[in-house]
Design an enzyme around this catalytic site. Sequence first.
Site, PDB file in Angstrom:
ATOM      1  N   CYS A 376       6.422  -6.913   5.033  1.00 50.46           N
ATOM      2  CA  CYS A 376       5.829  -8.153   4.506  1.00 50.46           C
ATOM      3  C   CYS A 376       5.045  -7.909   3.232  1.00 50.46           C
ATOM      4  O   CYS A 376       4.076  -8.627   2.952  1.00 50.46           O
ATOM      5  CB  CYS A 376       4.886  -8.789   5.529  1.00 50.46           C
ATOM      6  SG  CYS A 376       5.681  -9.292   7.030  1.00 50.46           S
ATOM      7  N   ASN A 377       5.401  -6.886   2.473  1.00 50.03           N
ATOM      8  CA  ASN A 377       4.682  -6.636   1.223  1.00 50.03           C
ATOM      9  C   ASN A 377       5.725  -6.382   0.129  1.00 50.03           C
ATOM     10  O   ASN A 377       5.932  -5.240  -0.285  1.00 50.03           O
ATOM     11  CB  ASN A 377       3.740  -5.435   1.397  1.00 50.03           C
ATOM     12  CG  ASN A 377       2.800  -5.279   0.220  1.00 50.03           C
ATOM     13  OD1 ASN A 377       3.159  -5.614  -0.910  1.00 50.03           O
ATOM     14  ND2 ASN A 377       1.621  -4.760   0.464  1.00 50.03           N
TER      15      ASN A 377
END
Length: 458
Positions: A376-377
């Site tokens: 999620c980055n």
Amino acid sequence: MDVFDEVRKREFARLDDTGQTYLDFTGAGLAPRLLIDGHHDRNLHGVFGNPHSENPSSRASTDLVEHARAAVLRFFNADPDEYAVVFTPNATGACRLVGEAYPFRLGARLVMLLDDHNSVNGIREFAKARGAHVRYVPLRPGDLRADGVQVRAALPRRRHSPSLFVYPAQSNFTGVQHPLEWITLAQRRGYDVLLDAAAFVPANELDLAAVKPDFVPVSWYKVFGYPTGVGCLIARRTALARLRRPWFAGGTIKAVSALGGWHVLSPDESAFEDGTLNFLAIPDVAEGVEWIAELGMDRIHAHVTSLTARLLDGLGALRHGTGRPMIRLYGPRGVRRRGGTVAFNVLGADGRIVDERLVARDTAAHGISVRTGCFCNPGAGEAAFGIELPLLRAAARTRARTLDEYLDRLGLPTGGAIRASLGVASNTADVDRLLLFLADTYRDRSPAPTGLAPRKHC
Ligand SMILES: Cc1ncc(COP(=O)(O)O)c(C=O)c1O
């Protein structure tokens, strides 16, 4: 016996009883036994009703929720006159509260870091929809930190338009700790600051008497594993007053008329707590922060830092027979200004990256829990793999049918990295087991990515 050996034995015996190696503390902390026991005892013996009324069971719930609110403020050394605690489902919920209610408008500015988690990245959609200008500060290749000069350049002085700077105190990808000094810098230039502390607070002190971000999202399961489903937005009362909630709900209002079409929100933090709070679990947060305080955050920090140094050194020392490195590390090589999160890829004897899905399969077969993928980055991943904006734009113009097709277009050698992260329950044996596994499984080998399922999501 060292205090953390005792903690491991007393609170986390299940790790050794089941032979598991847990190295995903940035994903989630592990619940110490005392929190599970505490929850069980309290709810077995107490009678707790919906906190929104005045009967005895309701009063009992309200008292415990307010006790937890005060405990959270103490944990951050925050002055109750200055800061409010809003209970949310998680850090993501806290980010959404700010994003949807921040007074973005034409001329406003949202400044972000390429290292932001997607739960923070999503705030940009609220900003864009209301005509604000969105700007990302890039990360330096190599150590994947942001350059202070570029941060300053992205924060021109603002006088009249509401503007927000959002960045993580610690990267959930590389473990980089970004300077807390940026908070005052941005505020002096007229910005509100949202400091994403979700990955930072499990092993670092955040002293809200020393630094004063306007909004701080956290998830408690990341700090002490239990309860899940409870987070907080810790917010300066003055900043909270500038937010404009787009709706109201049960629990948030002082007065409302159905026919009249008007409502008045509660004057305090409860205006942001939609519906019924998780009143059976929120009291566990008070127990959790007390447990951390007893252990001492400075000791937890030292423990995690020393294990991180062991992991970084061990990964750096892994070599194939030819002397070629077995590991490509993303982010800082040392423990200065970084936390216990280490992202890397395994390199085969041929120098190529071993597909992270293979590593996921092999670690799982050995009872090792690490995270694989893009965490999620996306910004940190794009910086780590050196993907430039024109290529990203070109890849986005033609719609890829699958994630693998998209990765192919970007010319990426793999779909993500491996992340090992350490916490209060970790010990040297966990670190050594991972290092031994990597040496035994991949030294002098170049495993082909055969028989792997397609990647479904980032
Ligand atoms: C830095 C950071 N911010 C935000 C989040 C979102 O947390 P949650 O999924 O608990 O809402 C995470 C979760 O991993 C995180 O690491």
